[in-house]
Design an enzyme around this catalytic site. Structure first.
Site, PDB file in Angstrom:
ATOM      1  N   GLU A  55      -4.358   4.803   6.229  1.00 56.40           N
ATOM      2  CA  GLU A  55      -4.296   3.452   6.792  1.00 56.40           C
ATOM      3  C   GLU A  55      -5.003   2.433   5.902  1.00 56.40           C
ATOM      4  OE1 GLU A  55      -2.471   2.307   8.986  1.00 56.40           O
ATOM      5  OE2 GLU A  55      -1.759   4.124   9.963  1.00 56.40           O
ATOM      6  N   LEU A  98      -4.894   0.287  -7.627  1.00 56.26           N
ATOM      7  CA  LEU A  98      -4.341   0.131  -6.278  1.00 56.26           C
ATOM      8  C   LEU A  98      -4.583  -1.272  -5.718  1.00 56.26           C
ATOM      9  CD1 LEU A  98      -2.760   1.732  -4.207  1.00 56.26           C
ATOM     10  CD2 LEU A  98      -4.900   2.619  -3.286  1.00 56.26           C
ATOM     11  N   TYR A 100      -7.001  -4.732  -4.309  1.00 53.77           N
ATOM     12  CA  TYR A 100      -7.889  -5.037  -3.168  1.00 53.77           C
ATOM     13  C   TYR A 100      -9.076  -4.081  -3.135  1.00 53.77           C
ATOM     14  CZ  TYR A 100      -4.464  -8.311  -1.287  1.00 53.77           C
ATOM     15  OH  TYR A 100      -3.625  -9.370  -1.106  1.00 53.77           O
ATOM     16  N   CYS A 224      18.061  -6.467  21.194  1.00 50.98           N
ATOM     17  CA  CYS A 224      17.416  -7.406  20.258  1.00 50.98           C
ATOM     18  C   CYS A 224      17.931  -8.841  20.461  1.00 50.98           C
ATOM     19  CB  CYS A 224      17.651  -6.958  18.818  1.00 50.98           C
ATOM     20  SG  CYS A 224      16.827  -8.041  17.615  1.00 50.98           S
TER      21      CYS A 224
END
Length: 365
Positions: A55, A98, A100, A224
């Site tokens: 995550e 990667l 950040y 939808c």
DNA sequence: CAGTCGTGGGC
DNA sequence: TGCCCAAGACT
């Protein structure tokens, strides 16, 4: 909060979750950190450490980009204890490329907090997770739902897009998120909250994409509201983008007799925080590496400009770097805060991408 | 709230 | 090519 004009009817609240879970049971992506529905049914439990690691890596980052980093981290740091015990520099090097980088610093901080204050175990409530470094509202809810099967309702970019279309929510981002959170909380099936969240993310990543969504085979094709109105591709409504300023600076390539190159460790906070970089100036005033001014006078006008510029686009500005080089005279020592690094060490993908562009320009061109 | 904080891939 | 976008958090 006022009810949206197209507030979902109670009929719409129930069966979309069922239809989506059925689709997920048949089409879930097989991801390294994921327990597929069939395995879960057979009793396999997710590892909270792996869910958490995935995550954090997946924040603002694509699955295809994350995958090799996830595998590398799992090999280097198989559990919270291993990660907590690792030197900062090793973790930053493993994260290099990667982006950040505050995520990597908070990752270590979180692991050490867990070992120090939680017996090395993840707390299983959304509130407790939210208190940990690097875990915000989305990640806390995602871990609670996916790793602990708690009735949490994470909202990420995928879920925001998917639900803004399902309910035709036309409030512009970022205010949209509050409405989506309300709608989402009402939809969550109490028995499979983790699968429901992952199902919406899979739907957003594979069918309900930002451009040219594949409504034809979507499990939510019928309910939808955006598709019914023919405006699915216009949702969610985004705030107008702002112009990206340009900066330029100079990188200093100083090589010693051994062929090692002078580098500096960036301060923990701010751009490229905690990462190894070549000395530079002119583009990031608060964090200037004051190299030239700290060199002996005889070296200060010995720089030779190298051919080729490096252009790198960050989130909020575009950077163009020129390169100046010289060979350090005998007896020259690295100034305080600087260190010599052998090219094979920074070639192992241990640098932020903008710095990888620099050494490739110097050594391979 | 709005700005800061990376990078690579797709079109 | 330049622009858009991606499983956000922190200040």
């Amino acid at each position: 909060m006022p009810e949206p004009a197209n507030h979902p009817t109670s009929a719409l609240l129930k069966w979309p979750a069922t239809a989506l879970l059925a689709w997920y049971d048949a089409h879930a992506r097989d991801l390294p950190w994921r327990i597929l529905p069939a395995a879960a049914k057979a009793g396999t439990k997710p590892d909270p450490y792996r869910i958490w690691l995935s995550e954090i890596m997946l924040q603002q980052t694509n699955v295809t980009t994350v995958r090799p980093y996830y595998e590398k981290f799992l090999t280097l740091f198989p559990n919270v204890q291993a990660l907590a015990a690792a030197p900062d520099a090793q973790v930053m090097a493993a994260w290099a490329g990667l982006g950040y980088y505050s995520r990597a610093r908070n990752l270590v901080k979180c692991a050490r907090t867990l070992v120090a204050d939680y017996h090395g175990e993840f707390p299983n409530t959304e509130a407790a997770l939210l208190s940990l470094p690097g875990i915000g509202p989305y990640t806390a809810a995602a871990i609670a739902a996916i790793a602990f099967n708690q009735p949490a309702a994470p909202v990420d970019g995928n879920i925001e897009r998917v639900l803004s279309r399902l309910y035709k929510l036309q409030t512009p981002m970022p205010a949209l998120k509050a409405e989506v959170k309300q709608a989402n909380a009402k939809l969550v099936p109490k028995d499979r909250p983790g699968d429901f969240a992952q199902a919406m993310m899979d739907l957003g990543a594979t069918l309900c994409t930002p451009k040219r969504p594949n409504c034809l085979i979507c499990p939510w094709r019928e309910p939808c509201l955006a598709r019914q109105a023919g405006i699915e591709e216009t949702l969610p409504i985004r705030a107008p983008k702002k112009p990206k300023p340009e900066r330029q600076g100079t990188v200093f390539w100083l090589e010693n007799a051994k062929g090692h190159v002078l580098m500096a460790r960036r301060p923990d906070k701010g751009l490229l925080g905690g990462m190894l970089v070549f000395p530079s100036k002119g583009w990031d005033a608060p964090n200037e590496s004051q190299l030239p001014e700290r060199l002996p006078g005889a070296m200060q006008n010995q720089w030779t400009p190298l051919k080729g510029e490096v252009v790198h686009v960050f989130t909020h500005f575009k950077l163009t770097l020129s390169i100046q080089a010289q060979t350090a005279p005998k007896g020259f020592r690295a100034p305080k805060g600087f260190q010599w690094v052998a090219p094979q060490d920074f070639a192992e993908e241990a640098l932020p991408s903008v710095m990888t562009k620099i050494w490739k320009t110097v050594l391979l061109k």
